[in-house]
Design a protein around this motif. Structure first.
Motif, mmCIF file in Angstrom:
data_model
loop_
_atom_site.group_PDB
_atom_site.id
_atom_site.type_symbol
_atom_site.label_atom_id
_atom_site.label_comp_id
_atom_site.label_asym_id
_atom_site.label_seq_id
_atom_site.Cartn_x
_atom_site.Cartn_y
_atom_site.Cartn_z
ATOM 1 N N GLY A 1 6.494 -7.865 7.314
ATOM 2 C CA GLY A 1 6.218 -6.862 6.030
ATOM 3 C C GLY A 1 4.783 -5.979 6.519
ATOM 4 N N THR A 2 4.950 -5.353 7.595
ATOM 5 C CA THR A 2 4.032 -4.355 7.858
ATOM 6 C C THR A 2 4.364 -3.043 8.254
ATOM 7 N N SER A 3 4.014 -1.997 7.692
ATOM 8 C CA SER A 3 4.441 -0.617 7.974
ATOM 9 C C SER A 3 4.076 -0.191 9.568
ATOM 10 N N GLY A 4 3.198 -0.832 9.928
ATOM 11 C CA GLY A 4 2.737 -0.652 11.385
ATOM 12 C C GLY A 4 2.226 0.819 11.474
ATOM 13 N N VAL B 1 10.273 -8.142 11.051
ATOM 14 C CA VAL B 1 10.765 -8.698 9.831
ATOM 15 C C VAL B 1 10.545 -7.676 8.720
ATOM 16 N N ASN B 2 11.338 -6.466 8.198
ATOM 17 C CA ASN B 2 11.005 -5.793 7.163
ATOM 18 C C ASN B 2 12.032 -5.356 6.404
ATOM 19 N N LEU B 3 11.815 -5.167 5.114
ATOM 20 C CA LEU B 3 12.723 -4.402 4.026
ATOM 21 C C LEU B 3 13.296 -3.414 4.554
ATOM 22 N N VAL C 1 -1.351 1.165 10.646
ATOM 23 C CA VAL C 1 -2.663 0.947 10.693
ATOM 24 C C VAL C 1 -3.140 0.315 11.948
ATOM 25 N N TYR C 2 -3.994 1.066 12.613
ATOM 26 C CA TYR C 2 -4.432 0.193 13.942
ATOM 27 C C TYR C 2 -5.870 -0.360 13.758
ATOM 28 N N PRO C 3 -6.013 -1.465 14.557
ATOM 29 C CA PRO C 3 -5.417 -1.985 15.822
ATOM 30 C C PRO C 3 -4.214 -2.868 15.591
ATOM 31 N N ASP D 1 -10.470 -5.980 -9.914
ATOM 32 C CA ASP D 1 -9.031 -5.997 -10.531
ATOM 33 C C ASP D 1 -8.169 -6.559 -9.569
ATOM 34 N N ARG D 2 -8.078 -6.366 -8.282
ATOM 35 C CA ARG D 2 -7.016 -7.007 -7.349
ATOM 36 C C ARG D 2 -7.513 -8.678 -7.266
ATOM 37 N N ARG D 3 -8.707 -9.016 -7.169
ATOM 38 C CA ARG D 3 -8.928 -10.470 -7.273
ATOM 39 C C ARG D 3 -8.414 -11.104 -8.771
ATOM 40 N N GLY E 1 -12.510 3.079 9.873
ATOM 41 C CA GLY E 1 -13.711 3.132 10.489
ATOM 42 C C GLY E 1 -14.439 1.970 10.770
ATOM 43 N N GLU E 2 -14.090 0.837 10.183
ATOM 44 C CA GLU E 2 -15.027 -0.465 10.736
ATOM 45 C C GLU E 2 -14.108 -1.300 11.449
ATOM 46 N N MET E 3 -14.729 -2.064 11.997
ATOM 47 C CA MET E 3 -14.138 -2.932 12.920
ATOM 48 C C MET E 3 -13.513 -4.370 12.431
ATOM 49 N N PHE F 1 0.739 -1.211 -0.220
ATOM 50 C CA PHE F 1 0.021 -0.007 0.130
ATOM 51 C C PHE F 1 0.918 1.273 0.047
ATOM 52 N N ARG F 2 1.834 1.238 0.801
ATOM 53 C CA ARG F 2 2.371 2.543 0.967
ATOM 54 C C ARG F 2 4.006 2.822 0.611
ATOM 55 N N ASP F 3 4.388 1.471 -0.089
ATOM 56 C CA ASP F 3 5.962 1.714 -0.627
ATOM 57 C C ASP F 3 5.839 2.684 -1.976
HETATM 58 C C1 BJW Z 1 8.744 -5.917 2.969
HETATM 59 C C2 BJW Z 1 8.919 -6.548 1.775
HETATM 60 C C3 BJW Z 1 9.554 -7.625 1.552
HETATM 61 C C4 BJW Z 1 7.857 -4.442 1.473
HETATM 62 N N1 BJW Z 1 9.740 -8.267 2.739
HETATM 63 N N2 BJW Z 1 8.817 -6.611 4.163
HETATM 64 C C5 BJW Z 1 -5.383 7.115 15.591
HETATM 65 C C6 BJW Z 1 -5.109 6.403 16.679
HETATM 66 C C7 BJW Z 1 -5.464 5.082 16.389
HETATM 67 C C8 BJW Z 1 -6.211 4.818 15.615
HETATM 68 C C9 BJW Z 1 -6.799 5.435 14.498
HETATM 69 C C10 BJW Z 1 -6.302 6.746 14.717
HETATM 70 N N3 BJW Z 1 -7.016 7.457 13.401
HETATM 71 C C11 BJW Z 1 -7.830 6.658 13.001
HETATM 72 C C12 BJW Z 1 -7.497 5.454 13.494
HETATM 73 C C13 BJW Z 1 -8.262 4.208 13.136
HETATM 74 C C14 BJW Z 1 -7.871 3.649 11.854
HETATM 75 C C15 BJW Z 1 -6.105 3.589 11.653
HETATM 76 O O1 BJW Z 1 -5.566 2.953 11.916
HETATM 77 N N4 BJW Z 1 -5.618 4.804 10.858
HETATM 78 C C16 BJW Z 1 -4.321 4.969 10.664
HETATM 79 C C17 BJW Z 1 -3.960 5.160 9.301
HETATM 80 C C18 BJW Z 1 -4.049 6.218 11.544
HETATM 81 N N5 BJW Z 1 -7.965 2.153 11.700
HETATM 82 C C19 BJW Z 1 -9.146 1.663 11.543
HETATM 83 O O2 BJW Z 1 -10.043 2.566 11.079
HETATM 84 C C20 BJW Z 1 -9.448 0.037 11.811
HETATM 85 N N6 BJW Z 1 -10.609 0.221 12.612
HETATM 86 C C21 BJW Z 1 -10.635 0.456 13.638
HETATM 87 O O3 BJW Z 1 -9.790 1.040 14.362
HETATM 88 O O4 BJW Z 1 -11.771 0.307 14.595
HETATM 89 C C22 BJW Z 1 -11.910 0.265 15.777
HETATM 90 C C23 BJW Z 1 -11.266 -0.435 16.674
HETATM 91 C C24 BJW Z 1 -10.484 0.214 17.758
HETATM 92 C C25 BJW Z 1 -9.738 -0.739 18.964
HETATM 93 C C26 BJW Z 1 -9.737 -2.083 18.535
HETATM 94 C C27 BJW Z 1 -10.480 -2.692 17.659
HETATM 95 C C28 BJW Z 1 -11.152 -1.767 16.546
HETATM 96 C C29 BJW Z 1 -9.670 -0.450 10.396
HETATM 97 C C30 BJW Z 1 -8.521 -0.414 9.448
HETATM 98 C C31 BJW Z 1 -8.642 -1.170 8.012
HETATM 99 C C32 BJW Z 1 -7.448 -1.211 7.138
HETATM 100 N N7 BJW Z 1 -7.995 -1.515 5.696
HETATM 101 C C33 BJW Z 1 -6.911 -1.676 4.685
HETATM 102 C C34 BJW Z 1 -7.445 -1.996 3.527
HETATM 103 C C35 BJW Z 1 -8.447 -3.345 3.818
HETATM 104 C C36 BJW Z 1 -8.619 -4.063 2.369
HETATM 105 C C37 BJW Z 1 -7.634 -4.006 1.265
HETATM 106 O O5 BJW Z 1 -6.529 -4.710 1.307
HETATM 107 O O6 BJW Z 1 -8.010 -3.094 0.484
HETATM 108 O O7 BJW Z 1 -6.258 -2.635 5.189
HETATM 109 S S1 BJW Z 1 -5.829 -0.131 4.555
HETATM 110 C C38 BJW Z 1 -4.518 -1.376 4.203
HETATM 111 O O8 BJW Z 1 -3.389 -1.045 5.194
HETATM 112 C C39 BJW Z 1 -4.971 -2.824 4.438
HETATM 113 C C40 BJW Z 1 -3.785 -3.092 4.979
HETATM 114 O O9 BJW Z 1 -3.901 -4.495 5.664
HETATM 115 C C41 BJW Z 1 -3.310 -2.189 6.032
HETATM 116 C C42 BJW Z 1 -1.982 -2.266 6.658
HETATM 117 O O10 BJW Z 1 -0.938 -2.062 5.561
HETATM 118 P P1 BJW Z 1 0.370 -2.771 5.595
HETATM 119 O O11 BJW Z 1 0.084 -4.410 5.561
HETATM 120 O O12 BJW Z 1 1.110 -2.482 6.688
HETATM 121 O O13 BJW Z 1 0.940 -2.519 4.231
HETATM 122 P P2 BJW Z 1 2.188 -1.066 3.950
HETATM 123 O O14 BJW Z 1 2.044 -1.128 2.384
HETATM 124 O O15 BJW Z 1 1.917 -0.213 4.926
HETATM 125 O O16 BJW Z 1 3.416 -1.757 4.413
HETATM 126 C C43 BJW Z 1 4.176 -2.725 3.497
HETATM 127 C C44 BJW Z 1 5.413 -2.867 4.503
HETATM 128 O O17 BJW Z 1 6.123 -4.141 4.163
HETATM 129 C C45 BJW Z 1 6.569 -1.684 4.411
HETATM 130 O O18 BJW Z 1 6.903 -1.593 5.705
HETATM 131 C C46 BJW Z 1 7.653 -2.387 3.586
HETATM 132 O O19 BJW Z 1 8.914 -1.731 4.152
HETATM 133 C C47 BJW Z 1 7.405 -3.811 3.937
HETATM 134 N N8 BJW Z 1 8.138 -4.800 2.856
HETATM 135 N N9 BJW Z 1 8.253 -5.639 0.767
HETATM 136 C C48 BJW Z 1 9.641 -7.673 4.232
HETATM 137 N N10 BJW Z 1 9.913 -8.122 0.642
#
Ligand code: BJW
Length: 238
Positions: free
Chosen positions: A176-179, A201-203, A181-183, A56-58, A153-155, A22-24
């Protein structure tokens, strides 16, 4: 020797299988506006745009070239050969963990292969792309299936089971997560609080304020097989 392991995976673990993160650089969020394709409001405004994004992703996931890589396979081997509990919690909506052989798996952000009825919440394995004619079989009149994914915004799904595992684990791995997105980004704090070892473990190199006790820099597909060997052998990880 560890007894209970929780592994959190993110988009980086599937990058070596040819799936965009997503964010690279060149990631999905460079080509799409998050608020348009990853929020309930975006879907309400323009369902066709969101459906195209997920269709498209599917379609990409179905390509012969997209296969589980060495990191997915290593985690499946860990589950098979580990003498204890091993749970993979993935933020990814692809199906590469299950195709690699993982069974103890939670898709906390949903699954690309499924649609969900907005009325009943029932999920369906998709037989066709999302669109006005792809409807549920649980309601009358039938409702248009929405992607079974967790938008901002969804759980996220199965949180109780995840926190329960985090509170009891003695090793927490984040791969492989950027850390950002919460939770999910807060899981390491929970594991640390309950005295687990935490390994990332991260690049990208560890950031200054990392909460992980140990950071491994490099490609997941190259680092995971050796890391899993060490866990299974009871060897020190660092
Ligand atoms: C490699 C590599 C290789 C590359 N080897 N490494 C303030 C504080 C706290 C929370 C919030 C806040 N403001 C808003 C919120 C809530 C919000 C949130 O977190 N926002 C932030 C942006 C601040 N969160 C939500 O709304 C979530 N719901 C929620 O919080 O409900 C309430 C609740 C509260 C408490 C408990 C329980 C519930 C919902 C979040 C939904 C995220 N949805 C998405 C889309 C889903 C479907 C889809 O795929 O389309 O999920 S967004 C997107 O980001 C997707 C991912 O799963 C998610 C995380 O991304 P990920 O996996 O980390 O990817 P990247 O691209 O960011 O990073 C890749 C990493 O890999 C990089 O670090 C590279 O270096 C590394 N890498 N190649 C090893 N070969």
């Amino acid at each position: 020797m560890y007894r209970r392991i929780v592994v959190l995976t993110g988009a980086g673990i599937s990058a070596e299988s040819g799936i965009q993160t997503f964010r690279d650089q060149d990631g999905l969020w460079e080509q799409h506006h998050i608020e348009d394709v990853a929020t309930p409001e975006g879907y309400e405004r323009n369902p066709e745009l969101v459906e195209t994004f997920y269709n498209d992703r599917r379609a990409q996931l179905a390509l012969d070239t997209v296969q589980p890589n060495a990191a997915h396979l290593a985690l499946a081997r860990l589950e098979r050969e580990f003498n204890g509990d091993c749970l993979v919690v993935t933020q990814n909506i692809d199906n590469l963990h299950e195709r690699a052989g993982s069974h103890q798996l939670i898709h906390m952000h949903g699954e690309l292969a499924k649609g969900r009825c907005p009325g009943s919440g029932q999920t369906f394995m998709l037989q066709a792309p999302f669109g006005p004619d792809n409807v549920c079989t649980c309601c009358l009149p039938a409702e248009r299936l929405r992607p079974h994914v967790v938008w901002f915004g969804e759980m996220p799904l199965e949180m109780e089971r995840i926190y329960d595992a985090l509170e009891r684990c003695d090793l927490f791995l984040a791969i492989g997560t950027s850390g950002t997105v919460y939770p999910a980004a807060g899981f390491v704090e929970v594991a640390n609080h309950y005295s687990a070892h935490s390994v990332e473990v991260n690049l990208a190199p560890a950031s200054g304020q990392s909460q992980f006790q140990y950071h491994m820099t490099g490609r997941a597909g190259e680092l995971l097989p050796k890391l899993v060997d060490n866990i299974l052998a009871g060897a020190p990880l660092w």
